[in-house]
Enzyme design. Sequence first.
Site, short mmCIF file in Angstrom:
data_model
loop_
_atom_site.label_atom_id
_atom_site.label_comp_id
_atom_site.label_asym_id
_atom_site.label_seq_id
_atom_site.Cartn_x
_atom_site.Cartn_y
_atom_site.Cartn_z
N MET A 1 0.98 -0.95 0.15
CA MET A 1 0.00 0.14 0.14
C MET A 1 0.92 1.40 -0.07
SD MET A 1 -2.71 1.31 2.90
CE MET A 1 -1.77 1.19 4.30
N PRO A 2 1.13 1.82 -1.06
CA PRO A 2 1.80 2.99 -1.14
C PRO A 2 1.18 4.33 -0.55
CG PRO A 2 1.88 2.20 -3.27
CD PRO A 2 0.85 1.50 -2.61
N ILE A 3 1.88 5.14 0.20
CA ILE A 3 1.38 6.34 0.57
C ILE A 3 2.53 7.44 0.01
CG2 ILE A 3 0.77 7.84 2.74
CD1 ILE A 3 0.38 5.34 4.25
#
Length: 77
Positions: A1-3
């Site tokens: 999950m990239p932020i």
Amino acid sequence: MPIVNIQITREGSGPGRDAATAEEKAALIRGVSQLLLDVLGKPLDSTFVVIEEVPLENWGWYGMPVPELRRRRAEET
């Protein structure tokens, strides 16, 4: 999950503007999300993008607040 965190100065991108527009922010979110999909295969539904607008007086460069730097550069010309 990239932020992804994007920090920009709180100043307009054109005359009479004092912040990025909702359309400009949406374009940044779309572009960054698409880049992560294209390059790393990260799905759009797992990518989060946060845009933080920083007041210009809180942004430093060359060892001084940006408004001061701009004043000095303007005086030099």
